[in-house]
Design a protein around this motif. Sequence first.
Motif, PDB file in Angstrom:
ATOM      1  N   VAL A 157       0.841  -1.203   0.000  1.00 60.26           N
ATOM      2  CA  VAL A 157       0.000   0.000   0.000  1.00 60.26           C
ATOM      3  C   VAL A 157       0.874   1.250   0.000  1.00 60.26           C
ATOM      4  O   VAL A 157       0.596   2.220  -0.709  1.00 60.26           O
ATOM      5  N   TYR A 158       1.925   1.223   0.787  1.00 62.47           N
ATOM      6  CA  TYR A 158       2.823   2.374   0.865  1.00 62.47           C
ATOM      7  C   TYR A 158       3.470   2.671  -0.486  1.00 62.47           C
ATOM      8  O   TYR A 158       3.587   3.823  -0.899  1.00 62.47           O
ATOM      9  N   ARG A 159       3.894   1.619  -1.180  1.00 69.31           N
ATOM     10  CA  ARG A 159       4.495   1.809  -2.509  1.00 69.31           C
ATOM     11  C   ARG A 159       3.478   2.346  -3.510  1.00 69.31           C
ATOM     12  O   ARG A 159       3.828   3.091  -4.431  1.00 69.31           O
ATOM     13  N   SER A 160       2.222   1.952  -3.331  1.00 70.03           N
ATOM     14  CA  SER A 160       1.184   2.448  -4.234  1.00 70.03           C
ATOM     15  C   SER A 160       1.003   3.952  -4.104  1.00 70.03           C
ATOM     16  O   SER A 160       0.515   4.613  -5.033  1.00 70.03           O
ATOM     17  N   ALA A 161       1.398   4.513  -2.961  1.00 69.32           N
ATOM     18  CA  ALA A 161       1.286   5.961  -2.782  1.00 69.32           C
ATOM     19  C   ALA A 161       2.195   6.717  -3.745  1.00 69.32           C
ATOM     20  O   ALA A 161       1.990   7.909  -3.998  1.00 69.32           O
ATOM     21  N   GLU A 162       3.215   6.037  -4.289  1.00 71.16           N
ATOM     22  CA  GLU A 162       4.097   6.688  -5.254  1.00 71.16           C
ATOM     23  C   GLU A 162       3.405   6.915  -6.596  1.00 71.16           C
ATOM     24  O   GLU A 162       3.820   7.771  -7.370  1.00 71.16           O
ATOM     25  N   ARG A 163       2.378   6.107  -6.869  1.00 76.28           N
ATOM     26  CA  ARG A 163       1.610   6.278  -8.107  1.00 76.28           C
ATOM     27  C   ARG A 163       0.131   6.011  -7.821  1.00 76.28           C
ATOM     28  O   ARG A 163      -0.425   5.004  -8.241  1.00 76.28           O
ATOM     29  N   PRO A 164      -0.508   6.907  -7.068  1.00 72.11           N
ATOM     30  CA  PRO A 164      -1.898   6.696  -6.649  1.00 72.11           C
ATOM     31  C   PRO A 164      -2.839   6.605  -7.842  1.00 72.11           C
ATOM     32  O   PRO A 164      -2.631   7.241  -8.880  1.00 72.11           O
ATOM     33  N   GLN A 165      -3.882   5.761  -7.665  1.00 73.01           N
ATOM     34  CA  GLN A 165      -4.868   5.578  -8.721  1.00 73.01           C
ATOM     35  C   GLN A 165      -6.259   5.930  -8.204  1.00 73.01           C
ATOM     36  O   GLN A 165      -6.541   5.800  -7.013  1.00 73.01           O
ATOM     37  N   GLY A 166      -7.136   6.320  -9.106  1.00 74.51           N
ATOM     38  CA  GLY A 166      -8.531   6.546  -8.749  1.00 74.51           C
ATOM     39  C   GLY A 166      -8.705   7.649  -7.730  1.00 74.51           C
ATOM     40  O   GLY A 166      -8.101   8.720  -7.816  1.00 74.51           O
ATOM     41  N   LEU A 167      -9.498   7.341  -6.705  1.00 71.70           N
ATOM     42  CA  LEU A 167      -9.876   8.352  -5.726  1.00 71.70           C
ATOM     43  C   LEU A 167      -8.890   8.462  -4.563  1.00 71.70           C
ATOM     44  O   LEU A 167      -9.024   9.348  -3.725  1.00 71.70           O
ATOM     45  N   SER A 168      -7.913   7.551  -4.503  1.00 70.27           N
ATOM     46  CA  SER A 168      -7.001   7.534  -3.368  1.00 70.27           C
ATOM     47  C   SER A 168      -5.814   8.448  -3.615  1.00 70.27           C
ATOM     48  O   SER A 168      -5.140   8.349  -4.643  1.00 70.27           O
ATOM     49  N   SER A 169      -5.545   9.327  -2.677  1.00 69.65           N
ATOM     50  CA  SER A 169      -4.395  10.212  -2.772  1.00 69.65           C
ATOM     51  C   SER A 169      -3.192   9.568  -2.093  1.00 69.65           C
ATOM     52  O   SER A 169      -3.303   8.581  -1.368  1.00 69.65           O
ATOM     53  N   SER A 170      -2.021  10.167  -2.308  1.00 65.24           N
ATOM     54  CA  SER A 170      -0.808   9.649  -1.684  1.00 65.24           C
ATOM     55  C   SER A 170      -0.913   9.674  -0.165  1.00 65.24           C
ATOM     56  O   SER A 170      -0.502   8.731   0.519  1.00 65.24           O
ATOM     57  N   VAL A 171      -1.475  10.764   0.373  1.00 62.40           N
ATOM     58  CA  VAL A 171      -1.612  10.875   1.825  1.00 62.40           C
ATOM     59  C   VAL A 171      -2.548   9.799   2.353  1.00 62.40           C
ATOM     60  O   VAL A 171      -2.275   9.160   3.384  1.00 62.40           O
ATOM     61  N   GLU A 172      -3.647   9.556   1.664  1.00 59.08           N
ATOM     62  CA  GLU A 172      -4.595   8.535   2.105  1.00 59.08           C
ATOM     63  C   GLU A 172      -3.952   7.154   2.102  1.00 59.08           C
ATOM     64  O   GLU A 172      -4.155   6.350   3.019  1.00 59.08           O
ATOM     65  N   LEU A 173      -3.168   6.868   1.081  1.00 60.80           N
ATOM     66  CA  LEU A 173      -2.533   5.555   0.986  1.00 60.80           C
ATOM     67  C   LEU A 173      -1.471   5.379   2.063  1.00 60.80           C
ATOM     68  O   LEU A 173      -1.354   4.308   2.670  1.00 60.80           O
ATOM     69  N   ARG A 174      -0.675   6.414   2.303  1.00 61.72           N
ATOM     70  CA  ARG A 174       0.329   6.305   3.356  1.00 61.72           C
ATOM     71  C   ARG A 174      -0.326   6.171   4.724  1.00 61.72           C
ATOM     72  O   ARG A 174       0.169   5.456   5.597  1.00 61.72           O
ATOM     73  N   THR A 175      -1.452   6.858   4.905  1.00 61.44           N
ATOM     74  CA  THR A 175      -2.186   6.734   6.165  1.00 61.44           C
ATOM     75  C   THR A 175      -2.716   5.320   6.341  1.00 61.44           C
ATOM     76  O   THR A 175      -2.650   4.748   7.449  1.00 61.44           O
ATOM     77  N   LEU A 176      -3.248   4.746   5.261  1.00 59.24           N
ATOM     78  CA  LEU A 176      -3.740   3.371   5.327  1.00 59.24           C
ATOM     79  C   LEU A 176      -2.590   2.405   5.631  1.00 59.24           C
ATOM     80  O   LEU A 176      -2.727   1.505   6.467  1.00 59.24           O
ATOM     81  N   ALA A 177      -1.452   2.598   4.977  1.00 61.61           N
ATOM     82  CA  ALA A 177      -0.300   1.724   5.217  1.00 61.61           C
ATOM     83  C   ALA A 177       0.136   1.801   6.673  1.00 61.61           C
ATOM     84  O   ALA A 177       0.410   0.771   7.310  1.00 61.61           O
ATOM     85  N   ARG A 178       0.192   2.999   7.212  1.00 62.28           N
ATOM     86  CA  ARG A 178       0.618   3.149   8.607  1.00 62.28           C
ATOM     87  C   ARG A 178      -0.434   2.585   9.560  1.00 62.28           C
ATOM     88  O   ARG A 178      -0.100   2.032  10.616  1.00 62.28           O
ATOM     89  N   SER A 179      -1.696   2.691   9.206  1.00 66.82           N
ATOM     90  CA  SER A 179      -2.755   2.117  10.043  1.00 66.82           C
ATOM     91  C   SER A 179      -2.627   0.597  10.117  1.00 66.82           C
ATOM     92  O   SER A 179      -2.782   0.002  11.192  1.00 66.82           O
ATOM     93  N   LEU A 180      -2.340  -0.021   8.979  1.00 67.49           N
ATOM     94  CA  LEU A 180      -2.114  -1.474   8.970  1.00 67.49           C
ATOM     95  C   LEU A 180      -0.925  -1.841   9.846  1.00 67.49           C
ATOM     96  O   LEU A 180      -0.957  -2.813  10.606  1.00 67.49           O
ATOM     97  N   SER A 181       0.133  -1.047   9.740  1.00 69.63           N
ATOM     98  CA  SER A 181       1.336  -1.300  10.525  1.00 69.63           C
ATOM     99  C   SER A 181       1.075  -1.107  12.012  1.00 69.63           C
ATOM    100  O   SER A 181       1.525  -1.908  12.849  1.00 69.63           O
TER     101      SER A 181
END
Length: 401
Positions: A157-181
Amino acid sequence: MIYKNSLQSVMRIARSDPDLQVGGCFGWAASDLIKAIRHGGLEVSGIEGIVLQRSSLSNGSDVGFPARQFVRNTDDAEPSCRAAVLAELKSLLLPYVRPAQFDRILADGLGLVASLAVEDLNELTVLDPASRGSWRYVLGSYAAYRATLSYRLAHAVYRSAERPQGLSSSVELRTLARSLSERAKVTTGVEVHPAARIGRRFVLDHAVGAVIGETSVIGDDCYVLQGVILGASGIAGNPTDKRHPTLGNRVQVGAFARILGPVTVGSGSHISPHALIVSDVPEGSRVRIVNQCQVRSAGARCVILGVIPDGPGKFQIFGSGLDGATVDFIDAQGTSVSYLKVDILSRASRRIDCRFHGRQAPSREMLRITMPDGNHVLLTQMEVTWRHLDSSSMRTDWSPS
């Protein structure tokens, strides 16, 4: 108690029964799954033996069944293992994301994550004798493996923040990755930053208390035990660039070892438990702590800094206040041993040069340094030091008095 043999049955029960609870010390695995089902959309199969518990039948008591009951000790084929790992990955992600959003969240999809996680699972199963060779047992009960699994997903998920797709922004993806962690840290006791880069066939064993920092890099086929810290050399105000260690391939790190700063541990190295590493370690090295424990009498004022070998049958004692000291070997009962004798070759305030002779080399004996006033210091755990003495040239022209 309700016993079902497929996730399809769990889905049906979870959707219809709002009071469904999970029994056993590993209930969190099924709890995540049930939560995901109620959010809708999970359609997987192939994991056998889900054991669930209705609060209305059990009166809230925990009968101690794990979330999975393993029907067979023998492992199934690879597709079954992959399906089980995929189901676990989905159960981790679904509390945060609906299935329709998977492709938007994971740029590379779950397939690549599952492939790496299956390799991790198989490696731990093979290398840990306690697993009894069953990946099902490891997958269903090892919190250490769940920490690795959570990292694989969070990192993707964190790597996906480097090239976000659709409605997810880089910040949202990094937040999700950190939440999982962060959730994995709470449920497993292991913290692996989602940005850390870890190679294939990675094993965390026992693992409680392990911390792997943001800029850490770990190669393939590495094995890490509990309490290991891959951290920065400072406490606060660390730089934002590379500040954590790099481990090569096939590195083994013993329990509670600390590797701090942007140092490199070469491939094939072995770091023994409790070691502190703050500089580079060459390839193929073995790093260990050589302990010399001191037991001092209450009035002892001399300082012993250490004992080192000094050629065949010789050793040196370093410290201060050593004038007039005598040296001998004693056994566990505190009695001077008759088969080892120490000659003092030279003596000064800061160093004593000694030579021992006898019919055998010292091993577990304690070294006693006695001052003129009768106070003494005992040095124990000296086995490593004595192994470096060449006993082949020991004098034997003596007889015990």
